[in-house]
Scaffold this active site. Structure first.
Site, PDB file in Angstrom:
ATOM      1  N   ARG A 177       0.680  -2.703  11.272  1.00 49.40           N
ATOM      2  CA  ARG A 177       0.138  -2.675   9.916  1.00 49.40           C
ATOM      3  C   ARG A 177      -0.792  -1.466   9.754  1.00 49.40           C
ATOM      4  NH1 ARG A 177      -3.065  -7.628   6.963  1.00 49.40           N
ATOM      5  NH2 ARG A 177      -4.528  -7.356   8.706  1.00 49.40           N
ATOM      6  N   ASP A 464     -11.842 -11.652   9.717  1.00 47.06           N
ATOM      7  CA  ASP A 464     -11.598 -10.220   9.581  1.00 47.06           C
ATOM      8  C   ASP A 464     -12.136  -9.780   8.231  1.00 47.06           C
ATOM      9  OD1 ASP A 464      -9.716 -10.949   7.678  1.00 47.06           O
ATOM     10  OD2 ASP A 464      -7.990 -10.218   8.795  1.00 47.06           O
TER      11      ASP A 464
END
Length: 565
Positions: A177, A464
């Site tokens: 990603r 996160d």
């Protein structure tokens, strides 16, 4: 350049093509990634697509101005033919037909990459985005780690434990990603301006690994990617152009690169068919990025006091707007012949409390059973300890099949999802305890991010940037609109004065939890100031990490071409 001698000093700078200036610290390992050819490839991508990226970012801002003025997100009448057409995406490659459980984590540290690949998951998504603090060292070490992982040579020796880490014979398929379109890479300048972060992440990885990947675990197709933070199909169109340019440059078959798009912004849920259509030769599905999706809901409706979220712990998949989003994503993907991936299980094992650990695992099982019954083909886990339970749920339901792409819809709900379903305000209480938790999580995550860690265990959950963003924008929303909050049965208003008192108390609590010395040596005080400023800002900043990015950028002069030996 002087003639080389047998005692020539080692290089201390990067050999860069014209127009490229590397300002990050020189390291021989990094130089093996930042080769002249790789940098030229990245620069070529930026020069070809930077105009389209600028236009897409301006269109994001223009759309937000419309939402602020009262126009809600909607399905675009101009692309109705796409939504109603009978087209399908390219067939899913056999190598990634089974994605029942995927583990996610940062591309650095090295040991974590090895453990994720060995975790028993079907896919490991190596992250340069929300789970990685984009320091120069993290980004470059991440590229080195992934190059070695693709080659099968990655190892790590833990001297303190006397243990060697290496890959098993069977490993997860690797997806990568890159960062979103909005994030720069300030350590690399191209024609005098910061590089586009995602093109650095994608370009370096693709340049060095496409051949080895395809010869090994790619089984003839790949590499594979996850694409984050898109808001409109025009952004998918740019990615499709990047993929085609990369394939042409490398001389590999068209449609070799495959990608899954994270639907993690509210505007994107109205563009799912269009996004798949733009990437139809390169797509392998969509993913419910549900934590960022909640963040985006607040950001999209930031000007509207009738769209206040309840405490973030109450905004789950049971909320109507979240359930509608999941059902529509499943229906859209399966109509187009690609994977519909579920959301993140953020729990982490509770080692010192067996009862609490089993209760957390039961919550994971129930959530994953809901996903697979709804029609999802796979799902995400934040920790290897969750994988056996998740695999049991998905594999038990699928009965040996790799996915549910060819199945009839699980119910009729998806067929009748409307625009109003997708934006229905969530229900639930708003409390001072919720304000406190947001502050405590937001500050601790930001302190870790500033110190170089983008994936942080807090209160038995792996946090996160997405959960930190929810904490920030929810506090901002409540303060901006003077939300009524419950304080042990007493109603109080969210005000800057209340937040200041809460922040003072929560900073003291954080110090007590982490210890005085760790608090003093860490960046907690700095994080507290940034978080408070952002929660009380007159205008909502688009991204927490974009605002704080310059605090982790370190330029090293003299690192660029011509390289002196």
């Amino acid at each position: 350049m002087a003639a080389a001698s047998t005692t020539a000093a080692p290089a201390t700078c990067y050999d860069t093509p014209e127009g490229v200036d590397v300002r990050g610290r020189y390291d021989p390992a990094f130089a093996s990634v930042l080769t002249r050819g790789a940098l030229a490839f990245v620069a070529g991508l930026q020069r070809e697509f930077r105009g389209a990226v600028r236009h897409a970012m301006e269109q994001r801002r223009e759309a937000q101005r419309r939402y602020d003025a009262g126009e809600p997100p909607r399905f675009d009448p101009a692309t109705r033919f796409v939504r109603e057409g009978g087209w399908r995406c390219a067939p899913v490659p056999p190598a990634v037909a089974d994605r029942t459980v995927e583990i996610t984590g940062p591309a650095e540290p090295r040991k974590m990459v090895i453990n994720a690949l060995n975790s028993g998951a079907k896919v490991f998504m190596a992250d340069f985005e929300d789970a990685l603090s984009p320091t120069w060292e993290n980004l470059m070490n991440g590229q080195v780690n992934l190059r070695d992982a693709v080659a099968g040579t990655i190892t790590f020796r833990d001297a303190a434990r006397g243990r060697e880490y290496r890959l098993n014979d069977q490993t997860a398929k690797l997806f990568v990603r890159p960062r979103g379109w909005h994030l720069p890479e300030a350590h690399i300048l191209i024609d005098g301006e910061p590089a586009i972060g995602c093109l650095v992440d994608f370009g370096l990885y693709f340049f060095h690994n496409h051949a080895a990947f395809r010869a090994g675990q790619g089984a003839g197709l790949g590499p594979f990617f996850y694409l984050p933070k898109m808001e409109h199909s025009r952004e998918a169109r740019i990615w499709n152009g990047v993929f085609e340019r990369a394939e042409q440059t490398a001389g590999i078959e068209r449609a070799s690169i495959r990608a899954t798009v994270l639907v993690e912004t509210l505007p994107a849920v109205f563009q799912m068919d269009e996004i798949l259509y733009e990437l139809r030769d390169h797509s392998v599905g969509l993913n419910c990025g549900r934590w960022d999706y909640i963040f985006s809901y607040v950001k999209t409706f930031r000007a509207h006091p009738d769209r206040l979220l309840p405490d973030r712990a109450l905004v789950g998949m049971g909320q109507h707007f979240m359930r509608s989003y999941s059902h529509l994503l499943i229906r859209t993907c399966h109509r187009r012949g690609v994977h519909a991936m579920g959301g993140m299980a953020a729990q982490i094992p509770i080692k010192d409390d067996a009862a609490a650990n089993e209760a957390a695992l039961e919550l994971v099982r129930k959530d994953k059973l809901r996903e697979v019954r709804a029609g999802h083909d796979g799902t995400w886990a934040a920790h290897p300890g969750l994988i056996p339970a998740i695999r049991e749920v998905f594999e038990g339901h699928l009965g040996g099949r790799p996915n549910q792409i060819g199945d009839a819809p699980a119910g009729q709900e998806a067929a009748t999802v409307t625009a109003e379903d997708l934006i229905q305000p969530p229900r639930g209480a708003r409390t001072v305890d919720g304000l406190r938790l947001n502050a405590r999580v937001g500050v601790q995550y930001l302190a870790a991010w500033l110190a170089g860690s983008g994936s942080v265990p807090l209160y038995n959950l792996m946090e996160d940037a997405a959960t930190a963003e929810i904490s920030r924008v929810q506090n901002w929303q409540w303060l901006r609109h003077g939300a009524a909050l419950d304080a042990a049965g007493v109603e109080v208003r969210a005000t800057p004065e209340l937040l200041a008192r809460v922040m003072e108390e929560e900073m003291a609590r954080i110090q007590a939890e982490v210890g005085r010395e760790r608090f003093r040596q860490g960046r907690y005080a700095e994080a507290g100031r940034i978080f408070s400023r952002q929660c009380t800002a007159p205008e909502l900043d688009d991204f927490l990490t974009l605002d704080a990015y310059n605090l982790i950028v370190v330029h090293h002069p003299g690192g660029a071409s011509p390289c002196k030996l």
